[in-house]
Write an enzyme that holds these catalytic residues in place. Structure first.
Site, PDB file in Angstrom:
ATOM      1  N   GLU A 247      24.273  19.985 -71.505  1.00  0.00           N
ATOM      2  CA  GLU A 247      24.090  19.560 -72.581  1.00  0.00           C
ATOM      3  C   GLU A 247      24.743  18.122 -73.305  1.00  0.00           C
ATOM      4  O   GLU A 247      25.397  18.368 -74.583  1.00  0.00           O
ATOM      5  CB  GLU A 247      24.426  20.653 -73.602  1.00  0.00           C
ATOM      6  CG  GLU A 247      23.743  21.901 -73.331  1.00  0.00           C
ATOM      7  CD  GLU A 247      24.267  23.262 -74.046  1.00  0.00           C
ATOM      8  OE1 GLU A 247      23.032  23.732 -74.817  1.00  0.00           O
ATOM      9  OE2 GLU A 247      25.254  23.499 -74.529  1.00  0.00           O
TER      10      GLU A 247
HETATM   11  C1  ACM Z   1      25.340  26.140 -70.659  1.00  0.00           C
HETATM   12  O1  ACM Z   1      24.849  27.495 -71.019  1.00  0.00           O
HETATM   13  N1  ACM Z   1      25.301  25.033 -71.478  1.00  0.00           N
HETATM   14  C2  ACM Z   1      25.509  25.810 -69.289  1.00  0.00           C
END
Ligand code: ACM
Length: 677
Positions: free
Chosen positions: A315
């Site tokens: 992310e």
């Molecule tokens: C995640 O759940 N961002 C690895």
């Protein structure tokens, strides 16, 4: 001829009895081969156990703990003389060699229980420790004594990587909580503790090389290096790897509080208190960044002895990279076309640092980029496709997509999520690259006080998926065994039951929690990320509301569901009566809950849920009576009921009633002519 027929009949019945007895065992994870026999090994004070062969010294404390647990359960005072060195022992543990706590170690064992002898054999002490856990789960009792049933088990794991990740950043998780979770893991044969240690909301490890990381990035809640070593030793003694995760380049705000020079934008940074994806991202273009990480990972590689280092990588929103002209110029000059390639460049440099320190790299599936060597491991979270794609391209991978235990899904969903389902399109060679999986406990909506009740007992079902043969997937039997394992897990020090009770007492402001318990055992917190939809949570929320004591598999509803499934199959009257009892308990609870909650500001928000439970229980009661009497329901009546159910399904205080969906099933059953299977 006639005698032979009778004999065959007797053998047939005997094998059926043996089979159905095996079905009633409460082992979890279920072993790969199991054969019941007649008879029992009765446990008494004369039990003598010897170890032979060449195990690691960790087997001894594990055996001591086994005896202590056996002693507590049986109330028999086994003393120090229980462990002996000669061959007179009634229980013999034979181990060929010392196990090494690393990926791929032999964890198999064989266990044979006879009337007067128990033989546990294993290649390594790690296998023998698994065998001891199985034996404890076999413990049974009758009016006269405690015993192990005669049995023969040959067992080994299906996957080598069977993990639990705990996020210690969104909320700090105290050391003692980490330790008893490691004990819970050992009980269900998990072997990787993945410790998520850096995030926007906290940097949780003492760094002697860069002390402002933890001093400024943790609000004082971090693990000292002494404590980390203690956890590693504790886990090692239980056959469990400890793999740290330092999540970079995104999810990195807390690093920059003490080290703003690491960021891709100038400014000062603060520890994040909200949840989500934030802009602060490590600058991958500066030489100084790698000078920093060379020192940092050297320190952490010495502290953590596992061969894998998790670098996160998830992310990264790229905002700071997009907005920084210097980074954009760097990309242009080096022919880096997009942020994904820039992250691969970053990872390539990190990989060299990790390799220099003797570590292998693992990261979330965003790190997958075919320019990186095949030595890296892909940790799939966004979907199983990334795991399969990695395997096709020659990379090893593990699965967490589908094992997000923070998402409040029913256990059955996690349980049936197989890394390699029957219809997997991967070739045998590709399949061999799927190392296993991990349950992931993200900590936005848990504190040290509630985290155990979010992890357990559900993680035992995931442990079974990763250990047992793929064919072991009877959901009802899983729930039946889980109910038993739930209590045994408590013996390890896990607080999943007792803290929930304490939280209910606190909510009720008194000892009488029964009306709240009846309600809480029938409701479930909203699934997925829906709880976040009702308000913007921060790290400062106390997480002490009724929704925080509601469980994702409402225990009384699970019992109701199992009874219903049995009733549909067999028309069993006992199951019918048990369902009616539960419905009466639910409808009858409203008045007592009302008097408990009416003047209690902490409970008032759930009054409508208690009303709904009563209404739903009364409807369901009537429907069950119709089902039992073979009534067929008219279209108009079923339509009216469905509208009523829609109203009862509506969330209250971030919870809902799982019974609504089963009641809908009953309506459909009645409408379709009440045909039983
Ligand atoms: C995640 O759940 N961002 C690895």
């Amino acid at each position: 001829m006639k005698t032979r027929a009778v004999l065959i009949l007797i053998l047939f019945i005997a094998s059926f009895v043996v089979e159905s007895k095996a079905q009633q065992l409460n082992i979890m994870p279920w072993p790969s081969e199991i054969k019941m026999a007649e008879g029992q090994f009765v446990i008494n004070k004369n039990l003598r156990i010897s170890i032979s062969g060449n195990p690691d010294k960790r087997l001894q404390p594990n055996l001591v703990r086994f005896i202590q647990q056996l002693s507590k359960r049986t109330t028999i005072p086994f003393d120090r003389d229980t462990i002996i060195t000669n061959t007179e022992a009634s229980m013999i543990i034979e181990v060929n060699r010392q196990g090494v706590v690393h990926l791929g170690e032999d964890e198999s064992y064989s266990l044979k229980v006879e009337n007067d002898k128990i033989i546990l054999t294993a290649e390594t002490d790690l296998g023998a420790m698994h065998g001891l856990q199985t034996l404890l789960q076999l413990l049974d009792r009758n009016r006269k004594s405690f015993f192990f049933p005669c049995i023969e088990i040959n067992d080994k794991p299906r996957f080598a990587w069977r993990g639990l990740m705990i996020d210690a950043c969104r909320h700090f998780i105290p050391l003692e909580v980490i330790k008893h979770n490691i004990d819970g893991m050992a009980m269900v044969k998990l072997n990787v503790f993945h410790w998520h240690l850096s995030e926007d909301q906290g940097f949780r490890v003492e760094s002697k090389v860069f002390p402002t990381l933890h001093q400024l990035g943790s609000n004082g809640e971090f693990y000292t290096q002494v404590q980390i070593k203690e956890v590693i030793a504790y886990a090692n003694e239980r056959g469990i790897r400890v793999m740290p995760e330092f999540d970079i380049p995104g999810h990195a705000s807390a690093w920059m509080v003490g080290h703003p020079e690491l960021a891709s934008a100038d400014g000062t940074y603060k520890i994040e208190k909200f949840f989500g994806v934030f802009d602060p991202t490590i600058d991958p273009t500066k030489k100084e960044t790698y000078t920093f990480f060379a020192k940092f990972f050297k320190e952490m590689s010495q502290l953590f002895n596992d061969e894998y280092m998790h670098i996160g990588g998830d992310e990264n929103n790229g905002v700071q990279w997009n907005e920084n002209p210097r980074i954009q110029a760097f990309m242009k000059k080096n022919g880096i076309k997009n942020n994904h390639e820039l992250q691969a460049y970053f990872n390539g440099n990190l990989l060299k640092i990790l390799e220099k320190n003797g570590k292998k790299m693992i990261g979330w599936d965003e790190i997958f980029q075919p320019t990186l060597p095949k030595t890296i491991v892909i940790h799939s979270w966004r979907g199983r496709e990334s795991m399969e794609e990695a395997a096709r391209k020659g990379y090893r991978s593990i699965l967490s997509s589908g094992y997000y235990i923070d998402l409040f899904k029913n256990c059955s969903e996690y349980y049936l999520n197989d890394p390699l389902p029957d219809d997997s399109k991967l070739t045998a060679e590709e399949q061999s690259r799927i190392l296993g999986g991990e349950a992931t406990m993200w900590a936005e909506l848990v504190t040290g006080e509630s985290v155990d009740s979010r992890i357990w007992p559900r993680t035992a079902a995931i442990a079974e998926r990763l250990w047992s043969p793929a064919s072991v997937k009877d959901v009802d039997d899983m729930y039946r065994r889980l109910d038993v394992i739930n209590l045994q897990l408590e013996e390890t020090g896990l607080q999943h039951i007792k803290n929930r009770e304490m939280m209910m007492r606190r909510l009720c402001n008194g000892y009488n929690i029964e009306p709240l318990r009846v309600l809480a055992d029938a409701v479930e917190p909203l699934e997925g990320y829906r709880r976040h939809g009702s308000q913007r949570y921060t790290t400062e929320f106390p997480l002490s509301r009724v929704a925080d004591v509601a469980l994702s598999d409402a225990p009384d509803f699970v019992r109701f569901r199992l009874r219903y499934n049995d009733y549909i199959k067999t028309k069993n009257k006992v199951s019918y009566t048990k369902m009616m009892d539960l419905l009466e308990k639910w409808s009858g609870n409203q008045a007592s809950f009302n008097s408990l909650a009416y003047s209690n500001a902490a409970l008032r928000e759930v009054l409508p849920l208690s009303d709904n439970l009563k209404e739903l229980a009364l409807i369901t009661r009537k429907l069950l009576e119709q089902l039992d009497s073979g009534t067929v329901m008219e279209e108009a009546e079923s339509d009216a009921l469905k509208i009523q159910l829609e109203k009862l399904k509506f969330p209250v205080a971030e919870m809902e009633l799982p019974l609504t969906s089963l009641t809908l099933e009953i309506i459909n059953q009645l409408k379709n002519g009440n045909k039983m299977e």
